[in-house]
Design a protein around this motif. Structure first.
Motif, short mmCIF file in Angstrom:
data_model
loop_
_atom_site.label_atom_id
_atom_site.label_comp_id
_atom_site.label_asym_id
_atom_site.label_seq_id
_atom_site.Cartn_x
_atom_site.Cartn_y
_atom_site.Cartn_z
N THR A 1 -31.77 -22.53 15.53
CA THR A 1 -31.87 -23.67 16.44
C THR A 1 -32.51 -24.85 15.72
O THR A 1 -33.32 -24.67 14.80
N ALA A 2 -32.15 -26.03 16.13
CA ALA A 2 -32.74 -27.24 15.56
C ALA A 2 -34.23 -27.25 15.89
O ALA A 2 -34.63 -26.91 17.01
N PRO A 3 -35.05 -27.61 14.91
CA PRO A 3 -36.49 -27.61 15.18
C PRO A 3 -36.88 -28.72 16.14
O PRO A 3 -36.37 -29.83 16.05
N ASN A 4 -37.74 -28.38 17.07
CA ASN A 4 -38.26 -29.35 18.02
C ASN A 4 -39.62 -29.80 17.49
O ASN A 4 -40.66 -29.31 17.92
N VAL A 5 -39.59 -30.68 16.50
CA VAL A 5 -40.80 -31.10 15.80
C VAL A 5 -40.99 -32.59 15.99
O VAL A 5 -40.14 -33.39 15.61
N THR A 6 -42.10 -32.95 16.61
CA THR A 6 -42.47 -34.35 16.74
C THR A 6 -43.83 -34.50 16.08
O THR A 6 -44.82 -33.91 16.53
N HIS B 1 -46.32 -22.09 12.22
CA HIS B 1 -45.08 -21.39 11.88
C HIS B 1 -45.37 -20.26 10.90
O HIS B 1 -44.81 -19.17 11.03
N VAL C 1 -37.39 -25.80 9.64
CA VAL C 1 -38.60 -26.46 10.16
C VAL C 1 -39.27 -27.25 9.03
O VAL C 1 -39.64 -28.42 9.22
N GLU D 1 -40.05 -35.95 8.37
CA GLU D 1 -41.10 -36.66 9.11
C GLU D 1 -42.08 -37.34 8.15
O GLU D 1 -42.51 -38.47 8.39
N GLN E 1 -37.44 -30.41 8.30
CA GLN E 1 -37.73 -31.45 9.28
C GLN E 1 -39.10 -32.07 9.04
O GLN E 1 -39.27 -33.29 9.15
N GLN F 1 -34.89 -20.15 9.60
CA GLN F 1 -35.42 -21.09 10.59
C GLN F 1 -36.64 -21.81 10.03
O GLN F 1 -36.81 -23.01 10.21
#
Length: 167
Positions: A75-80, A94, A24, A31, A27, A20
């Motif tokens: 799970t897909a990372p919820n990273v904004t 993390h 992350v 970004e 992702q 995971q």
């Protein structure tokens, strides 16, 4: 000594957590690439690769001890992320989560008298101290840079020189 019971389950959870973490970091790399910072993106990609190496270390430990590693749900990372600082703050958060999980594994290994896992866990404890310190230093530098575009570009170039785990 065969690895089984609660410790085997906890190491399986750790394998999943390491994978995971790789997702992350992947992702976060995306970004940073979107923000035209290829060096910082490359740093996060190298970090992603390192997390997969960590997952493999735990997997090897289990298979060496006649246990069957199982990857749990990823799970897909919820990273904004809007800034470089936010990216590294997410990274540190993390790493702190992973560090606590490894400390809990160590406590469980002690509780179960599993001395065969202690050397591996000692290595990970040292690794996590290094990871947190490294990211913390980068956060400090990003804060010093502030809105200085030249400073950010220098940091991007510096972090882009990092070699990945496979190099």
């Amino acid at each position: 000594m065969e690895l089984k019971g609660k410790l085997a389950e906890a190491i399986n959870d750790q394998i999943t957590l390491e994978i995971q973490a790789a997702v992350v970091y992947r992702q976060l790399a995306i970004e940073m690439d979107v923000q035209d910072l290829p060096g910082i993106s490359g740093w996060f990609l190298a970090q992603s690769a390192e997390e997969l190496v960590h997952a493999q270390k735990f997997t090897d430990h289990m298979t060496d001890r006649n246990a069957a590693p199982k990857i749990g749900t990823i799970t897909a990372p919820n990273v904004t992320i809007n800034t470089v600082l936010e990216a590294f703050e997410a990274s540190l958060a993390h790493e702190q989560k992973v560090s606590e999980s490894i400390r809990n594994l160590y406590r469980l290994a002690q509780q179960e008298g599993d001395i065969d896992s202690i050397p591996l866990l000692n290595w990970f404890i040292e690794e996590q101290l290094e990871e947190e310190a490294s990211v913390g230093e980068i956060i400090g530098r990003v804060r010093l840079i502030g809105a200085d575009g030249n400073g950010l570009l220098r940091l991007d170039a510096e972090l882009g020189s990092r070699k990945s785990a496979g190099e």
